[in-house]
Design a protein around this motif. Structure first.
Motif, PDB file in Angstrom:
ATOM      1  N   ALA A 193       0.848  -1.211   0.000  1.00  0.00           N
ATOM      2  CA  ALA A 193       0.000   0.000   0.000  1.00  0.00           C
ATOM      3  C   ALA A 193       0.876   1.250   0.000  1.00  0.00           C
ATOM      4  O   ALA A 193       1.923   1.283   0.648  1.00  0.00           O
ATOM      5  CB  ALA A 193      -0.895  -0.010   1.224  1.00  0.00           C
ATOM      6  N   SER A 198      -0.876  -2.807   4.086  1.00  0.00           N
ATOM      7  CA  SER A 198      -1.255  -3.448   2.826  1.00  0.00           C
ATOM      8  C   SER A 198      -2.282  -4.545   3.085  1.00  0.00           C
ATOM      9  O   SER A 198      -2.326  -5.127   4.167  1.00  0.00           O
ATOM     10  CB  SER A 198      -0.036  -4.101   2.183  1.00  0.00           C
ATOM     11  N   TYR A 199      -3.036  -4.849   2.045  1.00  0.00           N
ATOM     12  CA  TYR A 199      -3.990  -5.952   2.145  1.00  0.00           C
ATOM     13  C   TYR A 199      -3.257  -7.281   1.983  1.00  0.00           C
ATOM     14  O   TYR A 199      -2.581  -7.504   0.966  1.00  0.00           O
ATOM     15  CB  TYR A 199      -5.040  -5.854   1.045  1.00  0.00           C
ATOM     16  N   HIS A 202      -4.118  -9.093  -1.257  1.00  0.00           N
ATOM     17  CA  HIS A 202      -3.444  -8.604  -2.464  1.00  0.00           C
ATOM     18  C   HIS A 202      -2.009  -9.170  -2.529  1.00  0.00           C
ATOM     19  O   HIS A 202      -1.565  -9.626  -3.574  1.00  0.00           O
ATOM     20  CB  HIS A 202      -3.365  -7.074  -2.458  1.00  0.00           C
ATOM     21  N   GLN A 231      -7.788   0.090  -2.464  1.00  0.00           N
ATOM     22  CA  GLN A 231      -6.474  -0.307  -3.013  1.00  0.00           C
ATOM     23  C   GLN A 231      -6.624  -1.088  -4.331  1.00  0.00           C
ATOM     24  O   GLN A 231      -5.671  -1.671  -4.829  1.00  0.00           O
ATOM     25  CB  GLN A 231      -5.721  -1.170  -1.987  1.00  0.00           C
ATOM     26  N   GLU A 234      -4.491  -0.259  -7.771  1.00  0.00           N
ATOM     27  CA  GLU A 234      -3.135  -0.830  -7.881  1.00  0.00           C
ATOM     28  C   GLU A 234      -3.227  -2.312  -8.262  1.00  0.00           C
ATOM     29  O   GLU A 234      -2.424  -2.817  -9.043  1.00  0.00           O
ATOM     30  CB  GLU A 234      -2.365  -0.694  -6.557  1.00  0.00           C
TER      31      GLU A 234
END
Ligand code: SAM
Length: 309
Positions: A193, A198-199, A202, A231, A234
């Protein structure tokens, strides 16, 4: 009594004995029972049982244990989803399977239920690797694989860190959803991220693509809103560069008790020079499993798409 019920009763009785002795939870009792069987401390009289009967009986005992001691990461992929994923793996890998066994990776293998459902469907045609951070779950996966005699190599580690896995033909995974806490690791990912955490789901997609062969197929259970989050831009950009979206399959209504936990099946192919993107992405919704006619129409739609892709 059916074989499956007999095996479940056997595991259940021994697990309750462990639980009553107050030495362990029911789920730990299931694990200890399976280990006792494998160490030949107790007699296993089900040598002629099918792999599916063994997997399903263990699955029922694990589910009972998970309900009793609800821990947030203790989730098992239910059969309906496992069988659907297995069906898609069979469809997409049909040609490749003619050349011999295919390698599969599940980077979030949990109890192994999803992966072993797929392996049992393609019995003798796969060899797999599973990664899991939770020690209890990975031990359950190891015992189930051994009892069902499936070739499964397991690693107890964070799947987002370096893995000792050769590139695979297939990835199947019911992805953990949420934020990934280890930012030192996340920075190495394109899908890290730009701001905040961040996920994990992902990063798991990126990591799975990193460990796939060119042209490999990847089958993920993902949150239904995967392409709608803040997000997702991206993610779109990353996928455009590295993979071809083959299909997005919505699952039947009512399959998930809680709307926020609803998932879809996302099927990707890692880009390669010798393959090409499908003419059209397959967008379909699986009807209710009890509606035979609608289900037959769904499988027909997949077949027609596959013939024209
Ligand atoms: N398919 C599994 C099954 O049938 O039991 C269930 C998978 S569950 C939805 C997601 C799993 O990912 C959990 O078992 C969780 O412990 C694991 N997990 C979460 N973060 C992880 C990480 N960084 N590395 C490896 N496993 C992770």
């Amino acid at each position: 009594m059916e074989k499956l019920e007999q095996i479940f009763s056997f595991i259940n009785e021994k697990s309750e004995q462990y639980e009553q002795k107050n030495e362990s939870t029911y789920l730990e009792g299931v694990l200890l029972t399976l280990e006792d069987v494998l160490d030949e401390k107790i007699d296993w009289t089900f040598k002629d049982a099918s792999k599916e009967d063994i997997r399903k009986a263990i699955q029922l005992a694990i589910l009972k244990g998970m309900r009793k001691s609800s821990q947030p990461n203790h989730q098992m992929t239910p059969d309906t989803l496992g069988l659907l994923v297995g069906y898609f793996v069979e469809q997409f890998m049909e040609e490749k399977l003619k050349d011999g066994p295919v390698s599969i990776l599940d980077p979030a293998v949990g109890t192994g239920n999803l992966l072993l459902t797929v392996m049992n469907m393609l019995d003798g045609k796969t060899f797999s690797t599973g990664i899991e951070v939770d020690e209890m779950l990975i031990r359950l996966a190891a015992d189930t694989a051994e009892l069902t005699q499936q070739p499964l190599m397991l690693y107890h580690q964070d799947a987002l860190q370096k893995m000792l896995v050769d590139p695979v033909d297939v990835v199947v995974s019911d992805l953990p959803v949420g934020y990934y806490p280890n930012e030192d690791v996340a920075v190495d990912y394109e899908l890290c991220a730009l701001e905040g955490m961040s996920y994990a789901h992902h990063l798991f997609i990126e990591q799975s693509i990193n460990y796939s062969k060119e042209g490999a197929f990847l089958f993920f259970l993902v949150p239904v809103n995967l392409f709608e989050s803040e997000q997702s831009k991206e993610l779109h950009k990353y996928l455009k560069k590295n993979a071809w979206i083959q299909a997005v399959i919505q699952l039947p209504d009512g399959l998930f008790a809680n709307k926020t936990l609803e998932k879809s099946i996302l099927i990707l192919q890692k880009q390669s020079k010798v393959h090409r993107a499908p003419r059209e992405v397959l967008l379909a919704k699986v009807p209710s499993m009890s509606n035979k006619q609608a289900l037959a129409a769904f499988f027909e739609k997949v077949r027609i798409w596959k013939d024209n892709k």
